[in-house]
Design a protein around this motif. Structure first.
Motif, mmCIF file in Angstrom:
data_model
loop_
_atom_site.group_PDB
_atom_site.id
_atom_site.type_symbol
_atom_site.label_atom_id
_atom_site.label_comp_id
_atom_site.label_asym_id
_atom_site.label_seq_id
_atom_site.Cartn_x
_atom_site.Cartn_y
_atom_site.Cartn_z
ATOM 1 N N VAL A 1 37.052 32.300 45.815
ATOM 2 C CA VAL A 1 37.077 33.442 46.732
ATOM 3 C C VAL A 1 38.057 34.504 46.251
ATOM 4 C CG1 VAL A 1 37.703 34.166 49.076
ATOM 5 C CG2 VAL A 1 36.280 32.136 48.720
ATOM 6 N N VAL A 2 39.242 34.078 45.831
ATOM 7 C CA VAL A 2 40.248 35.033 45.355
ATOM 8 C C VAL A 2 39.736 35.812 44.153
ATOM 9 C CG1 VAL A 2 42.449 35.176 44.128
ATOM 10 C CG2 VAL A 2 42.307 33.923 46.273
ATOM 11 N N PHE A 3 39.262 35.132 43.144
ATOM 12 C CA PHE A 3 38.881 35.809 41.906
ATOM 13 C C PHE A 3 37.613 36.646 42.073
ATOM 14 C CE2 PHE A 3 41.452 32.488 39.547
ATOM 15 C CZ PHE A 3 42.422 33.394 39.166
ATOM 16 N N TYR A 4 36.684 36.184 42.885
ATOM 17 C CA TYR A 4 35.467 36.975 43.098
ATOM 18 C C TYR A 4 35.775 38.240 43.888
ATOM 19 C CZ TYR A 4 30.593 38.092 44.099
ATOM 20 O OH TYR A 4 29.375 38.727 44.184
ATOM 21 N N GLU A 5 36.571 38.112 44.950
ATOM 22 C CA GLU A 5 36.796 39.258 45.829
ATOM 23 C C GLU A 5 37.766 40.273 45.242
ATOM 24 O OE1 GLU A 5 35.609 37.370 50.171
ATOM 25 O OE2 GLU A 5 37.703 37.886 49.795
ATOM 26 N N VAL A 6 38.779 39.827 44.487
ATOM 27 C CA VAL A 6 39.744 40.798 43.969
ATOM 28 C C VAL A 6 39.076 41.794 43.026
ATOM 29 C CG1 VAL A 6 40.521 39.509 41.907
ATOM 30 C CG2 VAL A 6 42.094 41.071 43.078
ATOM 31 N N MET A 7 38.065 41.373 42.298
ATOM 32 C CA MET A 7 37.413 42.261 41.347
ATOM 33 C C MET A 7 36.497 43.266 42.039
ATOM 34 S SD MET A 7 38.978 41.269 38.806
ATOM 35 C CE MET A 7 38.223 42.326 37.558
ATOM 36 N N ARG A 8 36.337 43.114 43.337
ATOM 37 C CA ARG A 8 35.555 44.068 44.126
ATOM 38 C C ARG A 8 36.446 44.816 45.122
ATOM 39 N NH1 ARG A 8 33.292 40.119 41.897
ATOM 40 N NH2 ARG A 8 31.124 40.242 41.181
ATOM 41 N N ASP A 9 37.367 44.101 45.729
ATOM 42 C CA ASP A 9 38.234 44.719 46.732
ATOM 43 C C ASP A 9 39.262 45.661 46.108
ATOM 44 O OD1 ASP A 9 36.833 43.160 48.481
ATOM 45 O OD2 ASP A 9 38.482 41.810 48.978
ATOM 46 N N ILE B 1 43.924 41.523 47.620
ATOM 47 C CA ILE B 1 43.462 40.448 46.751
ATOM 48 C C ILE B 1 42.103 39.979 47.257
ATOM 49 C CG2 ILE B 1 43.856 38.086 45.983
ATOM 50 C CD1 ILE B 1 46.817 38.609 45.993
ATOM 51 N N SER B 2 42.053 39.581 48.518
ATOM 52 C CA SER B 2 40.835 38.984 49.064
ATOM 53 C C SER B 2 40.713 39.333 50.538
ATOM 54 C CB SER B 2 40.890 37.464 48.899
ATOM 55 O OG SER B 2 39.997 36.804 49.770
ATOM 56 N N HIS B 3 39.645 40.050 50.895
ATOM 57 C CA HIS B 3 39.490 40.425 52.305
ATOM 58 C C HIS B 3 39.249 39.201 53.190
ATOM 59 C CE1 HIS B 3 35.243 40.546 50.817
ATOM 60 N NE2 HIS B 3 34.999 40.008 51.987
ATOM 61 N N THR B 4 38.816 38.105 52.614
ATOM 62 C CA THR B 4 38.604 36.879 53.374
ATOM 63 C C THR B 4 39.912 36.168 53.682
ATOM 64 O OG1 THR B 4 36.390 36.558 52.458
ATOM 65 C CG2 THR B 4 37.502 34.590 53.287
ATOM 66 N N ARG B 5 40.923 36.361 52.833
ATOM 67 C CA ARG B 5 42.167 35.594 52.961
ATOM 68 C C ARG B 5 43.393 36.453 53.267
ATOM 69 N NH1 ARG B 5 42.699 31.337 48.146
ATOM 70 N NH2 ARG B 5 44.631 31.084 49.307
ATOM 71 N N ASP B 6 43.398 37.726 52.888
ATOM 72 C CA ASP B 6 44.576 38.578 53.071
ATOM 73 C C ASP B 6 44.877 38.837 54.541
ATOM 74 O OD1 ASP B 6 44.587 38.879 50.312
ATOM 75 O OD2 ASP B 6 43.812 40.934 50.340
ATOM 76 N N ALA C 1 64.224 42.611 60.469
ATOM 77 C CA ALA C 1 62.898 42.003 60.347
ATOM 78 C C ALA C 1 62.074 42.865 59.392
ATOM 79 C CB ALA C 1 62.210 41.904 61.715
ATOM 80 N N GLY C 2 60.915 42.366 59.032
ATOM 81 C CA GLY C 2 60.082 43.131 58.121
ATOM 82 C C GLY C 2 58.664 42.623 58.099
ATOM 83 N N LEU C 3 57.885 43.225 57.234
ATOM 84 C CA LEU C 3 56.470 42.928 57.135
ATOM 85 C C LEU C 3 56.146 42.539 55.707
ATOM 86 C CD1 LEU C 3 54.228 43.017 59.266
ATOM 87 C CD2 LEU C 3 53.592 45.281 58.416
ATOM 88 N N GLY C 4 55.391 41.463 55.578
ATOM 89 C CA GLY C 4 54.868 41.046 54.290
ATOM 90 C C GLY C 4 53.360 40.916 54.366
ATOM 91 N N THR C 5 52.777 40.315 53.354
ATOM 92 C CA THR C 5 51.367 39.947 53.398
ATOM 93 C C THR C 5 51.257 38.507 52.936
ATOM 94 O OG1 THR C 5 50.875 40.700 51.133
ATOM 95 C CG2 THR C 5 50.570 42.301 52.941
ATOM 96 N N ASP C 6 50.170 37.846 53.367
ATOM 97 C CA ASP C 6 49.995 36.427 53.076
ATOM 98 C C ASP C 6 48.530 36.181 52.721
ATOM 99 O OD1 ASP C 6 49.559 33.553 53.475
ATOM 100 O OD2 ASP C 6 51.551 33.519 54.379
ATOM 101 N N THR C 7 48.302 35.744 51.475
ATOM 102 C CA THR C 7 46.962 35.384 51.024
ATOM 103 C C THR C 7 46.842 33.876 50.851
ATOM 104 O OG1 THR C 7 46.700 37.513 49.889
ATOM 105 C CG2 THR C 7 45.217 35.749 49.217
ATOM 106 N N GLY C 8 47.892 33.258 50.284
ATOM 107 C CA GLY C 8 47.893 31.822 50.113
ATOM 108 C C GLY C 8 49.208 31.185 50.510
#
Length: 462
Positions: A298-306, A205-210, A168-175
């Motif tokens: 949301v993705v493009f706005y937050e990635v440039m800050r996060d 990428i995005s703290h709202t979606r990651d 098993a393993g761990l990934g991340t999911d934004t979209g």
């Protein structure tokens, strides 16, 4: 001793508990698998000596009765999740030599129960894509056909689990970055309710979606890891298929499917219905305009800050400018580069996404669930199966060239924007390349969704 590809996470722990296998013996199997399957390029960092050291420590703890719930379980972790044992590079050039001083919160949870971080996995550069065709570190390959993509951006984790390199393993999911590669590689991928797992120490990428998310070969293993990652002592309840009330969306999700996807998912739906599940036609017609107005703003706005905030904390010698200059993948360079000039996402669009469109989406979604009495909605995880490596811009679907990224995320994106849990299961009866079927639930109802998924898995595996 059975090969590692034949042992899931929960089964391995049972055998460790029974003394039928040691962590050190299992570690040797992993070393062999990683060597034999190196062509997949699923692993970005791996040290056999370090794995052996961790395994010895786990065996010692077990001998003293001191081991945690995951003692001796080796996991592969996506290369954008901070680990002190291995570098964390996000698959990008500027971070290739970066080893964080602290573990990500999800890693601390796993280590707290004596899991072993066995390796880091390859990924789409900076998690900004779904092919895992990375110009910096090389393409990750699908174990079912090495000429095909494994999906992404958590392609390395999915490929390693599907190939039996790790249980098993761990990934991340934004979209869709856990669910899409799970579907394309034929494993189980879970995106929890946003905020269910710790989010610190992950290249963002995005703290709202990651969110982090587990990948495994069965739902039992997903539930095991979810219990540790969430900190909840949740027992998976027994669900009778006759008690399943599943919504089948009328719009978008079932549009323009590859014939093999259509066949695999429809056969799975018939099997669920035959087992007693109730399928209900539902409509989310009004949700899609809000989804479009939310997703990329949301993705493009937050990635440039996060992303700059992450660099300042975990890689202070790397600036955003130097990171962008060293991006090797053209699709990623184009996406992030578009936000450096006058075309950067305006705050007004971001605020509308957060303050207007997301509340509207959530109300529509929740109203459909409550009105129809749904346990979950069900749909194809992706409209198409794995395509050839290198098709990062367009792919063929039913005789037409369609854009790669939006086509693959079409069905997974909504759940990410809503922040609700979703799980992709393999359609077991499909020949050739795998097909995924996804179940999405209500926010916070993760335990119920996992119970439902385990019952659905039992039906689909017959």
């Amino acid at each position: 001793m059975a090969r590692s590809s034949e042992i899931g996470a929960a089964e391995l722990l049972r055998r460790l508990d029974a003394g039928q296998i040691s962590a050190q013996e299992y570690a040797q199997e992993i070393v062999r698998s990683c060597r034999e399957l190196a062509e997949l390029n699923a692993v970005s960092f791996f040290d056999p000596d370090l794995l052996a050291e961790f395994a010895r420590g786990a065996d010692e703890k077990r001998s003293k009765g001191e081991g945690g719930r995951l003692c001796g379980l080796p996991l592969i972790v996506k290369d954008n999740i901070n680990t002190t044992a291995y570098p964390t590079t996000g698959g990008t050039g500027a971070l290739q030599n970066c080893t964080p001083e602290t573990n990500a919160g999800v890693i601390s949870r796993l280590l707290g129960e004596d899991a072993i971080i066995g390796a880091k996995s390859g990924m789409h550069e900076l998690a900004f894509g779904i092919t895992s065709n990375n110009a910096v570190t090389g393409a990750v390959r699908n174990p079912h056909d090495t000429s095909k993509i494994p999906g992404g951006s958590s392609g390395g984790t999915a490929a390693a689990v599907a190939a039996g390199m790790f249980p098993a393993g761990l990934g991340t999911d934004t979209g869709g970055s856990c669910r899409i590669p799970a579907a394309l590689c034929g494993v189980v991928g879970f995106r929890p309710t946003h905020g269910r797992y710790a989010g610190d120490g992950i290249v963002p990428i995005s703290h709202t979606r990651d969110t982090a998310g587990p990948l495994a070969r069965c739902v039992e293993d997903i539930s095991l890891l979810d219990g540790v990652l969430s900190g909840e002592e949740v027992k998976t309840a027994q669900v009778n298929p006759a008690d399943m009330r599943l919504g089948v969306p009328a719009e978008v999700f079932f549009d323009n499917l590859e014939p093999e996807v259509e066949a695999g998912v429809q056969e799975s739906l018939r099997a669920l219905e035959k087992a007693g599940a109730t399928l209900v036609d539902v409509s989310f017609a009004d949700i899609w305009s809000h989804n479009e107005a939310f997703s990329f703003p949301v993705v493009f706005y937050e990635v440039m800050r996060d992303l700059p905030a992450y660099l300042q904390k975990h890689a202070p010698h790397v600036t955003l400018g130097s990171l962008v200059e060293q991006i090797g993948s053209p699709d990623v360079a184009g996406a992030i580069g578009s936000q450096l000039g006058e075309d950067a996402m305006p705050q007004e669009a971001y605020r509308a996404a957060m303050d207007v469109h997301r509340p509207a989406m959530r109300k529509i979604y929740e109203d459909v669930f409550r009105t129809s009495g749904l346990a979950a909605i069900v749909f194809p995880t992706t409209p198409l199966r794995a395509r050839d490596i290198g098709l990062d811009e367009t792919v063929e679907l039913n005789g037409a060239q369609v854009p790669t990224f939006p086509t693959y995320i079409r069905n997974t994106d909504l759940g990410s924007n809503l922040g609700v849990p979703g799980i992709s299961l393999p359609c077991r009866s499909v020949a050739g390349l795998p097909v995924g079927i996804e179940f999405d639930g209500m926010a916070g109802a993760d335990a119920g969704l996992l119970s439902l998924a385990r019952a659905a898995e039992a039906v689909l595996s017959q």
